[in-house]
Motif scaffolding. Structure first.
Motif, PDB file in Angstrom:
ATOM      1  N   TYR A 104       0.848  -1.199   0.000  1.00 56.95           N
ATOM      2  CA  TYR A 104       0.000   0.000   0.000  1.00 56.95           C
ATOM      3  C   TYR A 104       0.880   1.245   0.000  1.00 56.95           C
ATOM      4  O   TYR A 104       0.612   2.231  -0.682  1.00 56.95           O
ATOM      5  N   SER A 105       1.956   1.154   0.786  1.00 53.61           N
ATOM      6  CA  SER A 105       2.875   2.277   0.888  1.00 53.61           C
ATOM      7  C   SER A 105       3.548   2.589  -0.450  1.00 53.61           C
ATOM      8  O   SER A 105       3.842   3.745  -0.752  1.00 53.61           O
ATOM      9  N   VAL A 106       3.767   1.551  -1.249  1.00 48.40           N
ATOM     10  CA  VAL A 106       4.378   1.787  -2.567  1.00 48.40           C
ATOM     11  C   VAL A 106       3.427   2.584  -3.460  1.00 48.40           C
ATOM     12  O   VAL A 106       3.819   3.565  -4.099  1.00 48.40           O
ATOM     13  N   VAL A 107       2.155   2.187  -3.447  1.00 52.11           N
ATOM     14  CA  VAL A 107       1.172   2.906  -4.264  1.00 52.11           C
ATOM     15  C   VAL A 107       0.988   4.330  -3.727  1.00 52.11           C
ATOM     16  O   VAL A 107       0.893   5.295  -4.489  1.00 52.11           O
ATOM     17  N   ALA A 108       0.951   4.448  -2.410  1.00 50.71           N
ATOM     18  CA  ALA A 108       0.829   5.779  -1.814  1.00 50.71           C
ATOM     19  C   ALA A 108       2.021   6.634  -2.233  1.00 50.71           C
ATOM     20  O   ALA A 108       1.887   7.840  -2.462  1.00 50.71           O
ATOM     21  N   GLY A 109       3.185   5.990  -2.353  1.00 52.48           N
ATOM     22  CA  GLY A 109       4.362   6.701  -2.836  1.00 52.48           C
ATOM     23  C   GLY A 109       4.144   7.249  -4.242  1.00 52.48           C
ATOM     24  O   GLY A 109       4.579   8.362  -4.564  1.00 52.48           O
ATOM     25  N   TRP A 110       3.432   6.492  -5.077  1.00 52.05           N
ATOM     26  CA  TRP A 110       3.133   6.986  -6.432  1.00 52.05           C
ATOM     27  C   TRP A 110       2.342   8.283  -6.355  1.00 52.05           C
ATOM     28  O   TRP A 110       2.548   9.197  -7.157  1.00 52.05           O
ATOM     29  N   THR A 111       1.404   8.375  -5.384  1.00 51.73           N
ATOM     30  CA  THR A 111       0.620   9.618  -5.300  1.00 51.73           C
ATOM     31  C   THR A 111       1.543  10.795  -4.984  1.00 51.73           C
ATOM     32  O   THR A 111       1.351  11.894  -5.499  1.00 51.73           O
ATOM     33  N   LEU A 112       2.570  10.547  -4.159  1.00 51.43           N
ATOM     34  CA  LEU A 112       3.512  11.628  -3.845  1.00 51.43           C
ATOM     35  C   LEU A 112       4.287  12.043  -5.097  1.00 51.43           C
ATOM     36  O   LEU A 112       4.493  13.227  -5.356  1.00 51.43           O
ATOM     37  N   HIS A 113       4.709  11.039  -5.857  1.00 46.26           N
ATOM     38  CA  HIS A 113       5.425  11.351  -7.093  1.00 46.26           C
ATOM     39  C   HIS A 113       4.524  12.175  -8.026  1.00 46.26           C
ATOM     40  O   HIS A 113       4.973  13.116  -8.670  1.00 46.26           O
ATOM     41  N   TYR A 114       3.241  11.840  -8.047  1.00 46.67           N
ATOM     42  CA  TYR A 114       2.319  12.574  -8.921  1.00 46.67           C
ATOM     43  C   TYR A 114       2.023  13.975  -8.393  1.00 46.67           C
ATOM     44  O   TYR A 114       1.667  14.858  -9.167  1.00 46.67           O
ATOM     45  N   VAL A 115       2.165  14.179  -7.091  1.00 45.72           N
ATOM     46  CA  VAL A 115       2.059  15.547  -6.582  1.00 45.72           C
ATOM     47  C   VAL A 115       3.190  16.378  -7.195  1.00 45.72           C
ATOM     48  O   VAL A 115       2.966  17.487  -7.707  1.00 45.72           O
ATOM     49  N   ILE A 116       4.395  15.802  -7.178  1.00 42.50           N
ATOM     50  CA  ILE A 116       5.538  16.524  -7.747  1.00 42.50           C
ATOM     51  C   ILE A 116       5.353  16.745  -9.253  1.00 42.50           C
ATOM     52  O   ILE A 116       5.562  17.848  -9.767  1.00 42.50           O
ATOM     53  N   LEU A 117       4.913  15.697  -9.962  1.00 42.52           N
ATOM     54  CA  LEU A 117       4.683  15.857 -11.403  1.00 42.52           C
ATOM     55  C   LEU A 117       3.672  16.972 -11.658  1.00 42.52           C
ATOM     56  O   LEU A 117       3.838  17.781 -12.576  1.00 42.52           O
ATOM     57  N   SER A 118       2.616  17.037 -10.837  1.00 46.82           N
ATOM     58  CA  SER A 118       1.600  18.075 -11.028  1.00 46.82           C
ATOM     59  C   SER A 118       2.185  19.454 -10.769  1.00 46.82           C
ATOM     60  O   SER A 118       1.918  20.405 -11.508  1.00 46.82           O
ATOM     61  N   ILE A 119       2.990  19.562  -9.707  1.00 42.75           N
ATOM     62  CA  ILE A 119       3.566  20.868  -9.379  1.00 42.75           C
ATOM     63  C   ILE A 119       4.484  21.340 -10.498  1.00 42.75           C
ATOM     64  O   ILE A 119       4.529  22.516 -10.838  1.00 42.75           O
ATOM     65  N   THR A 120       5.205  20.399 -11.093  1.00 43.52           N
ATOM     66  CA  THR A 120       6.120  20.797 -12.165  1.00 43.52           C
ATOM     67  C   THR A 120       5.427  20.831 -13.519  1.00 43.52           C
ATOM     68  O   THR A 120       6.091  20.851 -14.560  1.00 43.52           O
ATOM     69  N   ASN A 121       4.083  20.806 -13.495  1.00 37.58           N
ATOM     70  CA  ASN A 121       3.334  20.961 -14.737  1.00 37.58           C
ATOM     71  C   ASN A 121       3.594  19.893 -15.781  1.00 37.58           C
ATOM     72  O   ASN A 121       3.519  20.153 -16.985  1.00 37.58           O
ATOM     73  N   LEU A 353       9.557  -5.200   4.273  1.00 43.29           N
ATOM     74  CA  LEU A 353       8.699  -6.123   3.539  1.00 43.29           C
ATOM     75  C   LEU A 353       8.213  -5.511   2.220  1.00 43.29           C
ATOM     76  O   LEU A 353       7.918  -6.219   1.253  1.00 43.29           O
ATOM     77  N   GLY A 354       8.127  -4.183   2.182  1.00 42.14           N
ATOM     78  CA  GLY A 354       7.628  -3.513   0.983  1.00 42.14           C
ATOM     79  C   GLY A 354       8.675  -3.338  -0.107  1.00 42.14           C
ATOM     80  O   GLY A 354       8.329  -3.008  -1.241  1.00 42.14           O
ATOM     81  N   ILE A 355       9.934  -3.557   0.234  1.00 39.19           N
ATOM     82  CA  ILE A 355      10.985  -3.313  -0.766  1.00 39.19           C
ATOM     83  C   ILE A 355      10.788  -4.145  -2.052  1.00 39.19           C
ATOM     84  O   ILE A 355      10.836  -3.590  -3.145  1.00 39.19           O
ATOM     85  N   PRO A 356      10.501  -5.450  -1.942  1.00 39.96           N
ATOM     86  CA  PRO A 356      10.270  -6.196  -3.188  1.00 39.96           C
ATOM     87  C   PRO A 356       9.113  -5.617  -4.010  1.00 39.96           C
ATOM     88  O   PRO A 356       9.210  -5.560  -5.245  1.00 39.96           O
ATOM     89  N   SER A 357       8.051  -5.175  -3.350  1.00 39.39           N
ATOM     90  CA  SER A 357       6.944  -4.583  -4.109  1.00 39.39           C
ATOM     91  C   SER A 357       7.388  -3.292  -4.781  1.00 39.39           C
ATOM     92  O   SER A 357       7.004  -3.008  -5.918  1.00 39.39           O
TER      93      SER A 357
END
Ligand code: TRP
Length: 450
Positions: A104-121, A353-357
């Motif tokens: 779940y944390s990996v997917v949540a991490g994607w949302t953070l990456h997309y916050v940055i992508l959105s900020i950088t237009n 445990l999340g590292i492989p995911s």
């Protein structure tokens, strides 16, 4: 009892329970599993599962948790007796918490990456295909996934360290209504696109070829996952509850909010897919590959994009907190650790445990499959489609057949104006839920034909 704490208000409890339920399961997972299951029956079965299994089992978790005031393992130990096989259910819940939060944390991490992508237009002026490729790049980038996974787990640990009231409750109040509103705006956009008609028929038109034991199990698994049921998360939240709260009403509200957000997410996402010729069965990247298409299109879209991904991150955080809370409260209640030690240690194990995911899309692990699924998918399948429904099944058997009905009745009725519903509820817990779940499992493991 000093490490435990209580909800400061009924509203705080409902919001926190809804905060646990509403998360990536609604916005990220439901649309993607609907897509990979070909639409049709999937949502209908999911809705039936929410009503016939989710709603009564949520009441059951609150009943058990409030009755004992302790974590899942402690609850079964207290009510079934030390050494009872039912205690295994508590353990399985803690294990499921570890597994779910790890990916779940990996997917949540994607949302953070997309916050940055959105900020950088990053979406402005891009074609749907280019937007799709952005997700592929992220998914394949192991170190980047690892980075965001680390950040997200650190934030989750920090929130749980803050304790029950301060950490969870305060933050749930503003963000959820905002997420709801923003999704509603996106649905409004979808209604006027030419993909809307096809969305309605994709989602609601039953297609016989899509009906299989696998689809039924995944729809039920999705209902459990989305409502945070089957591992004792709601049970744990119930353990912080005072006797004046109406458990039936609270459960109904949480189920309604959760299902509302889930349906809104589908109606925001599928019109984009159909009007831009994208693939409904694209898999776990679906939300990230579709919604930015609208953000790139709309005036002011980049501001909406930033806001949307921040809200999605927040929804993920309140859910992640509930997962870590279950694991940590086990160590607090059963091992009498202090909150700090329990939280730090569980957080670290889950992170590892999340590292492989996190690396499942990278060169290192992308070719590794287990029974046809990659690492990430295997974790999700194991937890959502097996452990949660099994945990739910065990709980209904315990509550319906082992616990004296005087106990379940009095806990159900305390604080409730719906005491008259006890009979229908306990019938569901005794017969409907266990028989339904057992049949699905028997079909799925091939013992009943398919
Ligand atoms: N329900 C959350 C979601 O939809 C995820 C979640 C939080 C969960 N706590 C849980 C799932 C406990 C199962 C069990 O995103």
């Amino acid at each position: 009892m000093t490490s435990r704490g209580m909800w400061t208000s009924r509203m705080g409890f409902i919001l926190a329970a809804a905060g646990s339920a509403v998360g990536l399961g609604n916005v990220w997972k439901l649309p993607y599993v609907t897509g990979t299951n070909g639409g049709g029956y999937f949502i209908l079965i999911y809705l039936v599962a929410v009503l016939a299994l989710g709603f009564p089992i949520m009441i059951a978790e609150f009943v058990l948790g409030r009755n004992t005031g302790t974590s899942p393992v402690g609850t079964y130990r207290k009510l079934a007796g030390k050494g009872s096989p039912f205690v295994v259910l508590g353990w399985m819940g803690v294990a499921a918490g570890f597994i779910i939060l790890s990916y779940y944390s990996v997917v949540a991490g994607w949302t953070l990456h997309y916050v940055i992508l959105s900020i950088t237009n990053a979406f402005t002026g891009r074609e749907p295909n280019e937007i799709r490729a952005l997700f592929g790049d992220l998914y394949a980038h192991g170190p980047l996934n690892l980075f965001w996974h680390t950040i997200f787990m650190a934030i989750t640990v920090a929130v749980v360290l803050g304790g029950v009231q301060k950490g969870i409750e305060r933050s749930s109040k503003i963000m959820m209504p905002l997420l709801f509103l923003l999704l509603a705006i996106l649905v409004g956009y979808g209604v006027f696109s030419d993909g809307f008609g096809r969305t309605v028929s994709f989602i609601f038109l039953p297609k016989a070829e899509n009906l299989s034991a696998k689809t039924v199990l995944e729809a039920i698994g999705q209902a459990f996952f989305s409502l945070s049921l089957g591992m004792g998360a709601m049970l744990t939240y119930g353990s912080y509850l005072d006797k004046k709260v109406d458990l039936v009403r609270s459960s109904l509200l949480v189920c309604l909010m959760d299902t509302g957000v889930a349906l809104l997410a589908c109606f925001a996402i599928f019109p984009i897919i159909f009007s831009h010729g994208l693939e409904p069965s694209a898999g776990p990247g679906l939300v990230f590959q579709t919604l930015p298409v609208v953000f790139s299109d709309l005036p002011g879209g980049s501001v909406l994009a930033v806001l949307f991904f921040i809200l999605l991150f927040f929804a993920a955080l309140t859910s992640a907190v509930s997962l870590l809370e279950v694991v940590a409260s086990y160590f607090i209640d059963e091992r009498t650790w202090n909150r700090r030690r329990a939280t730090l240690l569980s957080g670290t194990i889950i992170f590892l445990l999340g590292i492989p995911s996190a690396l499942s899309g990278s060169d290192l692990l992308s070719s590794v499959t287990i029974l046809g699924r990659n690492v990430f998918d295997t974790m999700d399948n194991l937890a959502s489609n097996w452990m949660l429904p099994l945990g739910g099944l065990g709980m209904t058997l315990f509550l319906g057949w082992r616990l004296p009905s005087t106990v379940s009745r009095s806990e159900f009725c305390l604080g409730s104006r719906h005491s008259g519903m006890y009979r229908s509820w306990i019938t569901c817990i005794r017969y409907v839920a266990p028989i339904g779940l057992s049949l699905v499992f028997l079909y799925q493991i091939g013992l009943l034909g398919s």
